[in-house]
Write an enzyme that holds these catalytic residues in place. Structure first.
Site, PDB file in Angstrom:
ATOM      1  N   MET A   1       0.865  -1.363  -0.126  1.00  0.00           N
ATOM      2  CA  MET A   1       0.002  -0.151  -0.108  1.00  0.00           C
ATOM      3  C   MET A   1       0.812   1.266   0.140  1.00  0.00           C
ATOM      4  SD  MET A   1      -3.467  -0.814   2.017  1.00  0.00           S
ATOM      5  CE  MET A   1      -2.816  -0.472   3.648  1.00  0.00           C
ATOM      6  N   GLY A   2       2.142   1.118  -0.413  1.00  0.00           N
ATOM      7  CA  GLY A   2       3.071   2.236  -0.505  1.00  0.00           C
ATOM      8  C   GLY A   2       3.581   2.750   0.816  1.00  0.00           C
TER       9      GLY A   2
ATOM     10  N   GLU B   1      11.803   0.039   5.335  1.00  0.00           N
ATOM     11  CA  GLU B   1      12.842  -1.144   5.082  1.00  0.00           C
ATOM     12  C   GLU B   1      12.296  -2.438   5.029  1.00  0.00           C
ATOM     13  OE1 GLU B   1      16.465  -1.032   7.538  1.00  0.00           O
ATOM     14  OE2 GLU B   1      16.333   1.114   7.511  1.00  0.00           O
TER      15      GLU B   1
ATOM     16  N   HIS C   1       9.503  -3.621   3.530  1.00  0.00           N
ATOM     17  CA  HIS C   1       9.052  -3.697   2.246  1.00  0.00           C
ATOM     18  C   HIS C   1      10.082  -4.032   1.247  1.00  0.00           C
ATOM     19  CE1 HIS C   1       5.290  -0.873   3.291  1.00  0.00           C
ATOM     20  NE2 HIS C   1       4.972  -1.888   3.103  1.00  0.00           N
TER      21      HIS C   1
ATOM     22  N   GLN D   1     -10.279  -2.498   2.772  1.00  0.00           N
ATOM     23  CA  GLN D   1      -9.840  -3.208   3.812  1.00  0.00           C
ATOM     24  C   GLN D   1      -9.915  -2.030   5.133  1.00  0.00           C
ATOM     25  OE1 GLN D   1      -5.784  -4.106   1.895  1.00  0.00           O
ATOM     26  NE2 GLN D   1      -5.023  -3.774   3.871  1.00  0.00           N
TER      27      GLN D   1
ATOM     28  N   GLN E   1      -2.700 -12.064   8.092  1.00  0.00           N
ATOM     29  CA  GLN E   1      -2.938 -11.691   6.649  1.00  0.00           C
ATOM     30  C   GLN E   1      -2.398 -12.829   5.880  1.00  0.00           C
ATOM     31  OE1 GLN E   1      -2.711  -7.799   4.525  1.00  0.00           O
ATOM     32  NE2 GLN E   1      -0.444  -8.578   4.256  1.00  0.00           N
TER      33      GLN E   1
ATOM     34  N   SER F   1       6.358  -0.406  10.114  1.00  0.00           N
ATOM     35  CA  SER F   1       5.123  -0.294   9.473  1.00  0.00           C
ATOM     36  C   SER F   1       4.801   1.048   9.074  1.00  0.00           C
ATOM     37  CB  SER F   1       4.154  -0.553  10.843  1.00  0.00           C
ATOM     38  OG  SER F   1       2.961   0.077  10.559  1.00  0.00           O
ATOM     39  N   SER F   2       4.059   1.097   8.080  1.00  0.00           N
ATOM     40  CA  SER F   2       3.903   2.240   7.333  1.00  0.00           C
ATOM     41  C   SER F   2       3.190   3.382   8.243  1.00  0.00           C
ATOM     42  CB  SER F   2       3.036   2.352   6.043  1.00  0.00           C
ATOM     43  OG  SER F   2       3.667   1.407   5.160  1.00  0.00           O
TER      44      SER F   2
HETATM   45  O1  PAF Z   1       0.127  -5.627   3.621  1.00  0.00           O
HETATM   46  C1  PAF Z   1      -0.132  -4.742   2.955  1.00  0.00           C
HETATM   47  O2  PAF Z   1       0.454  -3.819   2.921  1.00  0.00           O
HETATM   48  C2  PAF Z   1      -1.832  -4.893   2.554  1.00  0.00           C
HETATM   49  O3  PAF Z   1      -2.690  -5.564   3.179  1.00  0.00           O
HETATM   50  C3  PAF Z   1      -1.666  -5.719   1.035  1.00  0.00           C
HETATM   51  C4  PAF Z   1      -1.500  -7.106   0.990  1.00  0.00           C
HETATM   52  C5  PAF Z   1      -0.766  -4.920  -0.029  1.00  0.00           C
HETATM   53  C6  PAF Z   1      -3.447  -5.626   0.258  1.00  0.00           C
HETATM   54  O4  PAF Z   1      -3.786  -4.220   0.232  1.00  0.00           O
END
Ligand code: PAF
Length: 285
Positions: free
Chosen positions: A33-34, A38, A40, A64, A156, A188-189
């Site tokens: 989700m941008g 680090e 990501h 979500q 998730q 975390s973002s």
């Molecule tokens: O983990 C995330 O960033 C989001 O839940 C995902 C998997 C990109 C789905 O929107």
């Protein structure tokens, strides 16, 4: 390395994917989700190890987020994200619009089953339906051989594996380890939204997990004792409103008592309006 393609249009995506596939045998995909950090970037590096080419998506998925959640203020920094992805060795970035993912009149969704209503799903009704629906759509659009998700979002990850197995998606799921800041807070973002005054206290999640792990390492197997120990650690920081602190089975993602040799400690709660989650895998062997 060839120049990174940034694509919005799904028809152009198909064209670029065909070009990539003509050059390469395998494609790995990292959905995000941008507001990249680090954590990501470690997933992108892991993706590179598992495939010849790497595609990343950036899409803040409205489905979500609950109606009172932080969709509107969720951090967005697409230019910076693209720079980070280019230097991490990404071949293609897909940034679809909301209309592409949720076209006029859309109705079909992916239901996550019973685990989707527990823990994060209990506190955030509809969250996992939103996650699985967007991930299914992105898998169909990108058609990767491999997809990489972080262990930080353990529930998730569990549900995505379940969906892939139950719905026969031809994609292999790889999991990347949680990356932590120097003081132990998981990247975390949402960390940028924690108030400066509360930021040092946000390490309480990791400290509570380490306390649970310490008990397990010392041979404690009562889930109740584990839960109480993690809870009292969380309560030592009054600014943190804890939601759950418990132990789940790696196989079923449901609570277990006594704790077997392999399990996952999971924790969630809020600093002001900022929701934080974390977890730790325990493996006695
Ligand atoms: O983990 C995330 O960033 C989001 O839940 C995902 C998997 C990109 C789905 O929107």
């Amino acid at each position: 390395m060839s120049a990174m393609n940034v694509i919005v249009d799904p028809a152009e995506l198909q064209q670029k994917l065909a070009e990539l596939r003509a050059q390469a045998a395998t494609l790995a995909f990292v959905p995000t989700m941008g507001a990249l950090h680090e954590g990501h970037l470690s997933l992108v590096k892991l993706a590179r190890k598992h495939a010849d080419k790497v595609a990343v998506s950036i899409f803040v998925n409205p489905m979500q987020f609950g109606p009172t959640e932080d969709f509107r203020v969720y951090p967005r920094q697409p230019e910076k994200d693209c720079e980070l992805l280019a230097s991490a060795g990404t071949d293609l970035v897909f940034m679809p619009t909301e209309e592409v993912i949720y076209p006029q009149g859309w109705a079909v969704t992916v239901h996550p089953g019973p685990v989707g209503a527990m823990f994060e799903g209990k506190s955030r009704p509809g969250h996992f339906q939103g996650v699985l629906t967007v991930v299914a759509k992105l898998f169909h659009l990108v058609q990767p051989n491999v997809a990489v998700f972080g262990q930080k979002d353990a529930q998730q990850l569990f549900l995505i594996r379940r969906m892939v197995e139950d719905l026969h998606f031809p994609v292999r799921i790889i999991e990347g380890e949680t990356v932590r800041e120097a003081d132990g807070l998981a990247f975390s973002s949402r960390n940028v939204m924690i108030k400066n005054s509360e930021r040092p206290k946000a390490t309480v999640l990791y400290r509570a997990l380490l306390e649970g792990e310490r008990l397990l390492d010392n041979g404690e197997r009562s889930s109740e004792i584990m839960k109480q120990a993690m809870q009292s650690c969380l309560e030592s920081v009054p600014e943190f409103r804890s939601d759950y602190a418990t132990v789940v089975s790696e196989q079923s993602f449901t609570e277990i008592d006594p704790v077997p040799g392999e399990a996952r400690l999971i924790i969630a709660g809020h600093f002001s309006a900022v929701r934080l989650i974390d977890n730790l895998k325990f493996n006695a062997t």
